[in-house]
Write an enzyme that holds these catalytic residues in place. Structure first.
Site, PDB file in Angstrom:
ATOM      1  N   PHE B 131       0.857  -1.185   0.000  1.00 54.14           N
ATOM      2  CA  PHE B 131       0.000   0.000   0.000  1.00 54.14           C
ATOM      3  C   PHE B 131       0.889   1.229   0.000  1.00 54.14           C
ATOM      4  O   PHE B 131       2.067   1.160   0.386  1.00 54.14           O
ATOM      5  CB  PHE B 131      -0.886  -0.001   1.262  1.00 54.14           C
ATOM      6  CG  PHE B 131      -2.363   0.060   0.979  1.00 54.14           C
ATOM      7  CD1 PHE B 131      -2.976  -0.860   0.142  1.00 54.14           C
ATOM      8  CD2 PHE B 131      -3.175   1.027   1.585  1.00 54.14           C
ATOM      9  CE1 PHE B 131      -4.345  -0.817  -0.096  1.00 54.14           C
ATOM     10  CE2 PHE B 131      -4.543   1.069   1.346  1.00 54.14           C
ATOM     11  CZ  PHE B 131      -5.131   0.153   0.510  1.00 54.14           C
ATOM     12  N   GLN B 244      -7.882  14.555   4.827  1.00 55.15           N
ATOM     13  CA  GLN B 244      -7.297  13.705   3.791  1.00 55.15           C
ATOM     14  C   GLN B 244      -8.214  13.596   2.567  1.00 55.15           C
ATOM     15  O   GLN B 244      -9.378  13.232   2.685  1.00 55.15           O
ATOM     16  CB  GLN B 244      -7.031  12.293   4.313  1.00 55.15           C
ATOM     17  CG  GLN B 244      -6.438  11.377   3.239  1.00 55.15           C
ATOM     18  CD  GLN B 244      -5.803  10.135   3.839  1.00 55.15           C
ATOM     19  OE1 GLN B 244      -6.493   9.201   4.200  1.00 55.15           O
ATOM     20  NE2 GLN B 244      -4.503  10.137   3.957  1.00 55.15           N
ATOM     21  N   HIS B 246      -8.634  11.412  -0.533  1.00 60.68           N
ATOM     22  CA  HIS B 246      -8.205  10.141  -1.109  1.00 60.68           C
ATOM     23  C   HIS B 246      -7.988  10.376  -2.603  1.00 60.68           C
ATOM     24  O   HIS B 246      -8.821  10.988  -3.261  1.00 60.68           O
ATOM     25  CB  HIS B 246      -9.283   9.079  -0.880  1.00 60.68           C
ATOM     26  CG  HIS B 246      -8.823   7.688  -1.133  1.00 60.68           C
ATOM     27  ND1 HIS B 246      -8.557   7.208  -2.391  1.00 60.68           N
ATOM     28  CD2 HIS B 246      -8.567   6.653  -0.287  1.00 60.68           C
ATOM     29  CE1 HIS B 246      -8.170   5.946  -2.308  1.00 60.68           C
ATOM     30  NE2 HIS B 246      -8.162   5.584  -1.040  1.00 60.68           N
ATOM     31  N   ARG B 294      -0.864   9.259   0.083  1.00 60.48           N
ATOM     32  CA  ARG B 294      -2.132   9.754  -0.463  1.00 60.48           C
ATOM     33  C   ARG B 294      -2.093  11.250  -0.782  1.00 60.48           C
ATOM     34  O   ARG B 294      -2.683  11.688  -1.765  1.00 60.48           O
ATOM     35  CB  ARG B 294      -3.270   9.464   0.513  1.00 60.48           C
ATOM     36  CG  ARG B 294      -3.618   8.006   0.526  1.00 60.48           C
ATOM     37  CD  ARG B 294      -4.722   7.694   1.507  1.00 60.48           C
ATOM     38  NE  ARG B 294      -5.104   6.287   1.369  1.00 60.48           N
ATOM     39  CZ  ARG B 294      -5.992   5.684   2.136  1.00 60.48           C
ATOM     40  NH1 ARG B 294      -6.595   6.348   3.109  1.00 60.48           N
ATOM     41  NH2 ARG B 294      -6.293   4.413   1.942  1.00 60.48           N
ATOM     42  N   HIS B 359     -11.979  12.062   2.294  1.00 54.08           N
ATOM     43  CA  HIS B 359     -12.014  10.686   2.761  1.00 54.08           C
ATOM     44  C   HIS B 359     -11.878  10.556   4.272  1.00 54.08           C
ATOM     45  O   HIS B 359     -12.540   9.731   4.888  1.00 54.08           O
ATOM     46  CB  HIS B 359     -10.874   9.925   2.080  1.00 54.08           C
ATOM     47  CG  HIS B 359     -10.830   8.465   2.390  1.00 54.08           C
ATOM     48  ND1 HIS B 359     -11.908   7.651   2.147  1.00 54.08           N
ATOM     49  CD2 HIS B 359      -9.857   7.674   2.899  1.00 54.08           C
ATOM     50  CE1 HIS B 359     -11.584   6.407   2.515  1.00 54.08           C
ATOM     51  NE2 HIS B 359     -10.367   6.404   2.981  1.00 54.08           N
TER      52      HIS B 359
END
Lengths: 277, 587
Positions: B131, B244, B246, B294, B359
């Site tokens: 990830f 955040q 995304h 991200r 997000h």
């Protein structure tokens, strides 16, 4: 700048504004009409609403647009809007559907009637009281293993469990099941959703509980006459009848109706042997 | 117990329910806290705005980060710690990050012990996938529905305790006696009936506030109730400017705009391309490419579209076709269905159109890392509503383990507090009555007024325009002006219908939270004059060394206004700072 991109910020103010999608994109110039049940436990009737049709619109979009612009107190359940949470179950033209996954365009040329799930008491408009399901769930013996995790389990041992584990608890299988919907056996019958839960519990290689007696008695597995209605409505394509209910029925049959086992029980008292994998 | 009260000239009934620990929120953190508190034999009440099992945890797709080292044996809590701090640009509370990375593996194994099923390695262990920003393959997962597995496991665990669960119930106020939180007032959405919860300790686990933006992956629930309830009760908030985005939300058709496309797609080798067919990530992070953090990928996607290299519907292309149909159905079946059903796109044959979507909220209620206690006695917080762990940018997969690590610690912390408590949770009946009157106002005042739905849309548009992932001082201030104007109009909100399951009335409650949070975000974003993680000021050139040493702490001041304090981050102890020095020496 710290991260590689050597671009000049350029016109500062305009770049601080998000590229806004063109609001006119997707507008079809057409409208959609929905007839929605408005009422509560005392009764109610359909009310017709008309809204502009947007490309790709799902029935939930339509219901929320009506709620925002025409009927502020229109009750509907929803959460993720992506068919992952199973909140927005209702009935469209008499069939259980996830409102967030059902496109308005699917009903081109047809009237769209939206009602709450009928196997449960209506609270208001599209919301029904599904709390009974949580009581059934609570009575099921939870997963139990005396071995300490991390477990060693191989893909081939567990791959058939992924299917029942996909369940999003939309309760549409409960809604369509005639044992509940028509015969109201809620007190004696757990319903397809909870056979799905029992299936993975019973087939989990590390689980040590025995639920076959409960399945036969409390959960009323025998009431199911495998008409497959539940399988047809499952939004995550669980083959409920073939992969959950029938294997459980076979296990119950071999546990309780096998003459040799019956004799063993007579001799040993209540001793029930675990029906392994 | 039923009690009659006189509200608005009418006899208003409410029920009183008493618990040792009241948990507000039934996502991963709230449920894990409940398991911890019931193990101490305490009476636990859990309030959930939705049905049980529908909380936003269910939307987590890619996995749960824990350095169990099943596929990359070199992984360790130390590396996970370093990755987390680097991604957070060192604004993180380092003690929270240390606890978090050390305890995450135990929480994953505990899930397995309780019946959760993860994908397996050939050796029969829990499989892990790569990830963004994680040095090693670290995300334990089951396909792309890991959040569902987590919440269902926790839900079934909690159903087996004697916790009382108040489904579809909304808390509107925390009650205090002196300095201490001693309960809450709420109402049942189904009936509109009020409840006075008496509790010795309250755990806030209400999640984030993505709904202040129009394009978000969050459900209607993400309205930040908990952070405002805590703020109103005197709790300190931290890092509120850090939202955040995304990198990959759906863009088309309009109804699904903002819907999440899991980072798992990039984890499984998905490629980002612009309309010219270029893999543009090499211009933004040549080393990590699509698996950068991200904040970086979101800004890249945004910039490509902004500079005219976007798709027809204003997105960039995310391509996973190399996996083929079989591979996609094994690794990313939910994504396949999502695009097939909602967008008529077969992702095994054509690329997805994606654009950043709001997000997650890194900021939140400031907590003690050991116990999750806030600065208000009796009030605890865990999960997304709490701030500190993620700093300026959260790593994908760190949220699910956050829920379990700190959900458990909040449950333990609150239980210890209850154990030492000798105070009563009684309060004057007036406080409950006043709150009920306030909540009923939009419904009962009558006359023409403003629609809460339209006001919410107006707010969401203002935040999209002025507090997006690229920010500048003038635009932030303009946005603040718009939000303050909405605040002035708040008393004009009116709704029709009855108290019976009335979403208009519920939205009238939410709008107050949305306005308060937006104001806090804008004011702190004005003050952080630098580029750091999710806060990216176009009117400043880069990170500011001095600002990198401090968090903005927000509290409600004596006049009821937003107070912002610049608080220095305490220096990292030797055993942690040496990790970064050793790494530097190696490189």
């Amino acid at each position: 700048m710290t991260e590689g991109n050597g671009n000049n910020p350029g016109n500062v103010t305009s770049r601080a504004h998000s590229p806004v999608p063109n609001e006119d994109l997707g507008k079809s110039g057409k409208t959609a009409k929905l007839k929605i049940f408005r009422g509560d436990s005392e009764g109610g009737q359909e009310v017709e609403y008309e809204i502009p049709l947007v490309e790709g619109m799902v029935v939930l979009d339509a219901v929320l647009a009506i709620q925002a612009e025409q009927a502020g107190d229109l009750a509907v359940r929803w959460n993720c809007k992506a068919a992952h949470c199973g909140s927005c179950s209702a009935e469209i033209n008499g069939r259980p559907k996830l409102l967030c996954k059902t496109r308005v365009e699917e009903y081109d040329g047809e009237e769209i009637h939206v009602h709450p799930m009928r196997a449960f008491p209506v609270i208001k408009d599209l919301v029904s009281d599904v709390s009974w399901n949580y009581e059934v769930s609570k009575a099921i013996k939870p997963f139990h293993s005396s071995e300490q995790a991390p477990f060693t389990m191989y893909e081939e041992d567990v791959e058939r469990l992924y299917e029942p584990k996909k369940c999003i608890e939309c309760f549409m299988c409960q809604d369509v099941c005639h044992v509940l919907r028509t015969h109201h056996k809620h007190a004696e019958f757990a319903g397809p959703r909870f056979f799905v839960r029992n299936q993975w519990l019973e087939m989990h290689p590390m689980d040590e509980e025995d639920r076959l007696g409960d399945l036969k008695e409390d959960n009323g597995l025998g009431f199911c006459n495998i008409t497959k209605c539940c399988t047809e409505v499952c939004p995550v394509d669980i083959k409920i009848t073939d992969n959950s209910i029938i294997p459980l029925k076979e296990r119950v049959a071999s546990e309780f109706y096998d003459p040799a086992k019956w004799l063993m029980r007579k001799i040993r008292g209540n001793g029930s042997s675990r029906n392994g994998n | 117990m039923q009690r009659d009260e006189n509200t608005n000239g009418r006899r208003e009934q409410y029920e009183t329910r008493e618990h040792d620990v009241l948990i507000i929120g039934a996502g991963g953190a709230g449920l894990r806290a409940a398991v911890a508190a019931t193990r101490h034999g305490l009476s636990v009440g859990i309030v959930s705005k939705s049905l049980l099992g529908k909380a936003h945890t269910v939307m987590a797709e890619g996995g749960i980060a824990a350095s169990v080292g099943n596929v990359d044996p070199d992984d360790s809590w130390r590396q996970h710690f370093m990755d987390t701090l680097k991604s957070g640009k060192f604004l993180n509370n380092w003690r929270m990050a240390e606890i978090f990375t050390k305890e995450a593996p135990d929480r994953v194994y505990e899930l397995e012990q309780w019946g959760a099923l993860f994908n397996r390695t050939p050796e029969g262990k829990i499989s892990q996938r790569p990830f963004g920003g994680h040095t090693y393959r670290r995300l334990c997962h089951v396909g792309d529905r890991t959040g569902l597995e987590l919440i269902r496991t926790m839900q079934e665990k909690v159903l087996a305790t004697d916790s009382e669960i108040y489904m579809e119930t909304t808390v509107t106020k925390l009650l205090k006696k002196g300095d201490r939180v001693v309960g809450a007032v709420g109402y049942t959405r189904e009936s509109g009936k009020f409840i006075h919860f008496k509790a010795k300790a309250v755990i806030m686990a209400t999640g984030g506030w993505g709904r202040i933006f129009k394009v978000t992956s969050n459900s209607w629930e993400g309205t930040g109730d908990g952070v405002v309830l805590g703020y109103d009760a005197g709790a300190e908030l931290v890092d509120m400017e850090m939202m955040q985005f995304h990198p990959t939300g759906m863009v088309w058709p309009p109804g699904v705009r903002g819907l999440l496309v899991t980072e798992g797609v990039r984890g499984e080798g998905g490629l980002l391309r612009n309309s010219e067919g270029a893999r543009y990530m090499e211009n933004y992070d040549k080393e990590k490419m699509e698996l950068s953090t991200r904040d970086v990928v979101a800004r890249a996607n945004y910039t490509e579209v902004q500079e005219g290299r976007g798709s027809e519907h204003g997105g960039v292309f995310l391509d996973i076709t190399h996996l083929g149909y079989e591979g996609i159905m094994k690794k990313l079946p939910t994504m396949y269905e999502q695009f097939k059903n909602l967008a008529d796109i077969d992702i095994s044959r054509e690329p997805m159109e994606v654009f950043p979507t709001v997000h997650y909220t890194m900021g939140g209620i400031k907590v003690d890392p050991e116990t999750c206690a806030t600065n208000v006695p009796g009030l605890y917080a865990a999960g997304e509503v709490a701030g500190g762990l993620h700093g300026a940018n959260r790593l994908g997969g760190n949220s699910l383990s956050d829920l379990l690590v700190f959900g458990r610690r909040a449950g333990e912390g609150a239980s210890a507090f209850v154990g030492e408590s000798v105070h009563s949770a009684d309060i004057e009946a007036d406080a409950v009555r006043t709150e009920i009157g306030r909540v009923l106002e939009p419904l009962e005042k009558g006359g023409e007024g403003e629609s809460p739905y339209l006001m919410q849309q107006e707010l969401q548009n203002a935040m999209m325009e002025h507090a997006n992932l690229m920010r500048d001082g003038d635009s932030l201030k303009e946005g603040l002006g718009k939000i303050l104007a909405l605040k002035d109009r708040l008393p004009n909100v009116r709704v029709g219908g009855s108290r019976l399951f009335n979403p208009g009335w519920h939205t009238a409650q939410d709008i107050r939270y949305l306005i308060q949070i937006s104001e806090i975000i804008l004011r702190t974003a004005v003050q952080r004059t630098e580029r750091r993680g999710a806060q990216w000021r176009l009117d400043y050139d880069g990170p500011d060394e001095e600002l990198g040493k401090l968090n903005f702490i927000v509290t409600k001041d004596g006049q009821g206004e937003i107070g912002i304090e610049r608080r220095e981050i305490p220096p990292m102890p030797e055993h942690l700072s040496s990790l970064f020095e050793e790494e530097k020496a190696k490189a």
